[in-house]
Design a protein around this motif. Structure first.
Motif, PDB file in Angstrom:
ATOM      1  N   LYS A  44       0.832  -1.204   0.000  1.00 10.43           N
ATOM      2  CA  LYS A  44       0.000   0.000   0.000  1.00 10.43           C
ATOM      3  C   LYS A  44       0.863   1.249   0.000  1.00 10.43           C
ATOM      4  O   LYS A  44       0.575   2.222  -0.725  1.00 10.43           O
ATOM      5  CB  LYS A  44      -0.916  -0.021   1.225  1.00 10.43           C
ATOM      6  N   ALA A  45       1.941   1.248   0.785  1.00  9.92           N
ATOM      7  CA  ALA A  45       2.853   2.394   0.817  1.00  9.92           C
ATOM      8  C   ALA A  45       3.490   2.612  -0.549  1.00  9.92           C
ATOM      9  O   ALA A  45       3.632   3.755  -1.017  1.00  9.92           O
ATOM     10  CB  ALA A  45       3.929   2.185   1.877  1.00  9.92           C
ATOM     11  N   LEU A  46       3.865   1.531  -1.217  1.00  7.35           N
ATOM     12  CA  LEU A  46       4.479   1.645  -2.538  1.00  7.35           C
ATOM     13  C   LEU A  46       3.472   2.147  -3.575  1.00  7.35           C
ATOM     14  O   LEU A  46       3.822   2.934  -4.462  1.00  7.35           O
ATOM     15  CB  LEU A  46       5.051   0.294  -2.962  1.00  7.35           C
ATOM     16  N   LYS A  47       2.239   1.711  -3.464  1.00  8.67           N
ATOM     17  CA  LYS A  47       1.212   2.180  -4.398  1.00  8.67           C
ATOM     18  C   LYS A  47       0.900   3.660  -4.182  1.00  8.67           C
ATOM     19  O   LYS A  47       0.658   4.403  -5.128  1.00  8.67           O
ATOM     20  CB  LYS A  47      -0.047   1.318  -4.264  1.00  8.67           C
ATOM     21  N   ARG A  48       0.907   4.076  -2.920  1.00 15.05           N
ATOM     22  CA  ARG A  48       0.708   5.507  -2.647  1.00 15.05           C
ATOM     23  C   ARG A  48       1.872   6.318  -3.204  1.00 15.05           C
ATOM     24  O   ARG A  48       1.682   7.433  -3.698  1.00 15.05           O
ATOM     25  CB  ARG A  48       0.571   5.749  -1.142  1.00 15.05           C
ATOM     26  N   LEU A  49       3.065   5.756  -3.116  1.00 18.47           N
ATOM     27  CA  LEU A  49       4.244   6.441  -3.645  1.00 18.47           C
ATOM     28  C   LEU A  49       4.135   6.612  -5.157  1.00 18.47           C
ATOM     29  O   LEU A  49       4.442   7.684  -5.696  1.00 18.47           O
ATOM     30  CB  LEU A  49       5.497   5.645  -3.286  1.00 18.47           C
ATOM     31  N   ARG A  50       3.677   5.594  -5.846  1.00 14.50           N
ATOM     32  CA  ARG A  50       3.491   5.703  -7.302  1.00 14.50           C
ATOM     33  C   ARG A  50       2.388   6.711  -7.646  1.00 14.50           C
ATOM     34  O   ARG A  50       2.507   7.465  -8.617  1.00 14.50           O
ATOM     35  CB  ARG A  50       3.144   4.337  -7.901  1.00 14.50           C
ATOM     36  N   ALA A  51       1.322   6.720  -6.848  1.00 14.34           N
ATOM     37  CA  ALA A  51       0.254   7.694  -7.081  1.00 14.34           C
ATOM     38  C   ALA A  51       0.766   9.112  -6.869  1.00 14.34           C
ATOM     39  O   ALA A  51       0.378  10.045  -7.586  1.00 14.34           O
ATOM     40  CB  ALA A  51      -0.929   7.409  -6.155  1.00 14.34           C
ATOM     41  N   LEU A  52       1.652   9.288  -5.903  1.00  9.06           N
ATOM     42  CA  LEU A  52       2.259  10.601  -5.654  1.00  9.06           C
ATOM     43  C   LEU A  52       3.038  11.053  -6.880  1.00  9.06           C
ATOM     44  O   LEU A  52       2.937  12.220  -7.305  1.00  9.06           O
ATOM     45  CB  LEU A  52       3.183  10.512  -4.440  1.00  9.06           C
ATOM     46  N   LEU A 189      -6.561   7.092  -8.273  1.00 12.82           N
ATOM     47  CA  LEU A 189      -7.395   8.285  -8.113  1.00 12.82           C
ATOM     48  C   LEU A 189      -7.668   8.560  -6.635  1.00 12.82           C
ATOM     49  O   LEU A 189      -7.554   9.705  -6.179  1.00 12.82           O
ATOM     50  CB  LEU A 189      -8.715   8.116  -8.865  1.00 12.82           C
ATOM     51  N   GLY A 190      -8.030   7.513  -5.894  1.00 17.15           N
ATOM     52  CA  GLY A 190      -8.306   7.689  -4.473  1.00 17.15           C
ATOM     53  C   GLY A 190      -7.111   8.255  -3.726  1.00 17.15           C
ATOM     54  O   GLY A 190      -7.245   9.175  -2.913  1.00 17.15           O
ATOM     55  N   TYR A 191      -5.933   7.735  -4.025  1.00 15.76           N
ATOM     56  CA  TYR A 191      -4.730   8.239  -3.370  1.00 15.76           C
ATOM     57  C   TYR A 191      -4.438   9.680  -3.803  1.00 15.76           C
ATOM     58  O   TYR A 191      -4.011  10.516  -2.997  1.00 15.76           O
ATOM     59  CB  TYR A 191      -3.530   7.362  -3.709  1.00 15.76           C
ATOM     60  N   GLY A 192      -4.656   9.969  -5.092  1.00 20.45           N
ATOM     61  CA  GLY A 192      -4.429  11.330  -5.569  1.00 20.45           C
ATOM     62  C   GLY A 192      -5.332  12.334  -4.878  1.00 20.45           C
ATOM     63  O   GLY A 192      -4.894  13.435  -4.509  1.00 20.45           O
ATOM     64  N   LEU A 193      -6.593  11.951  -4.694  1.00 26.34           N
ATOM     65  CA  LEU A 193      -7.537  12.844  -4.013  1.00 26.34           C
ATOM     66  C   LEU A 193      -7.200  12.983  -2.535  1.00 26.34           C
ATOM     67  O   LEU A 193      -7.437  14.042  -1.939  1.00 26.34           O
ATOM     68  CB  LEU A 193      -8.963  12.329  -4.190  1.00 26.34           C
ATOM     69  N   GLU A 194      -6.652  11.909  -1.946  1.00 30.02           N
ATOM     70  CA  GLU A 194      -6.232  11.986  -0.539  1.00 30.02           C
ATOM     71  C   GLU A 194      -5.191  13.090  -0.349  1.00 30.02           C
ATOM     72  O   GLU A 194      -5.152  13.752   0.690  1.00 30.02           O
ATOM     73  CB  GLU A 194      -5.638  10.647  -0.094  1.00 30.02           C
TER      74      GLU A 194
END
Length: 290
Positions: A44-52, A189-194
């Motif tokens: 999850k942390a890695l996916k958030r990093l890619r979304a960032l 998208l969810g992470y981007g909006l976060e």
């Protein structure tokens, strides 16, 4: 401080802080890869990093973005097999299928596979740590001083547009591959909006909740599909008398998840990308004035 841009925080500062926090979290969780929760949190942390990265991709040189995006994806793939076997065992448990012949066959096979993965965890942990150290050095050197709110809005619009197109494709042809691709875009998208939740309104919070629920529905469908595929493969070599009954149960559950997902998809992706970008611009302009 969390996975969001603070009011008054520059994009360059926020990007550096959030990237460092996600890398630290992934490394910390990699120390506990023998536990399913830690595997999930690390991915999850890695996916958030890619979304960032994707949220500000227009501010990066293309070669830098592509290289780092591939590098983080490769790191995530290192631990994906551990996550997959854990999820399949968990899904079998939810189905209460272990007592059946078909479920028992695949459960024993998955437990053997899980044991094999666990024996390799020390080497895997070392590899993941080395890969993340490279990402830390790379991201710290990225030229983001001139990144603007318009860059962020443009990046989020791109993520939204990709998710909207994936939604249309999955609705037209709901194959496991198309549904999984739609899920990945929706998660981004969810992470981007976060990232901008502190800069938006109640309307934005509602969209984040809808995208989260949609991601869960699509994730449940994918987990069920993975179990069904494993069951089918096992059944070919070791036929079980109750295979069809269990397979039909899984298919019915998948149909319900997909029906819910498409209904939520209409809410999340009902707006045209241009309108979505204009709304983001309003949020970001309002935040700059506060």
């Amino acid at each position: 401080m969390g996975y969001h841009i603070e009011k008054g925080e520059s994009l360059a500062t926020a990007f550096g802080r959030i990237a460092a926090e996600e890398i630290d979290l992934a490394i910390a969780q990699s120390r506990r890869l023998h536990r399913g929760e830690a595997v999930h949190n690390a991915r999850k942390a890695l996916k958030r990093l890619r979304a960032l990265l994707r949220s500000l991709r227009v501010a990066f040189p293309k070669k830098l973005f592509r290289a780092e995006n591939r590098h983080i994806a490769a790191t995530c793939r290192r631990i994906s097999p551990l996550r997959d076997v854990h999820v399949q065992l968990r899904t079998l448990g939810k189905l209460k299928a272990a007592a059946s012949p078909a479920g028992d066959h695949i459960r024993r096979q998955l437990l053997r596979l899980q044991s094999s993965f666990i024996r390799r965890i020390p080497a895997l942990r070392k590899t993941v740590r080395a890969l993340l150290d490279v990402s830390r050095q790379s991201l710290a050197s990225w030229p983001l001083r001139k990144a603007t709110a318009e860059d962020l809005a443009s990046g989020l619009k791109r993520i939204y547009k990709q998710g909207r197109e994936a939604f249309k494709t999955a609705r037209k042809s709901p194959t496991p591959g198309h549904l999984h691709a739609w899920r990945k875009k929706t998660k981004s998208l969810g992470y981007g909006l976060e990232l901008i939740k502190n800069l938006g309104s109640g309307e934005l919070s509602k969209m984040i909740r809808c995208s989260d629920i949609l991601t869960v529905a699509l994730g449940d469908d994918q987990d069920l599909f993975m179990v069904l595929r494993a069951l089918d493969k096992e059944h070919r070599s070791n036929p079980a008398s109750d295979f069809n009954r269990l397979a039909n149960r899984i298919s019915l559950k998948r149909a319900k998840r997909q029906k819910r997902a498409f209904k939520l998809g209409e809410k999340v992706y009902g707006e045209k990308p241009g309108g979505f970008e204009k709304r983001l611009d309003r949020y970001l302009r309002r935040a700059r004035k506060q």
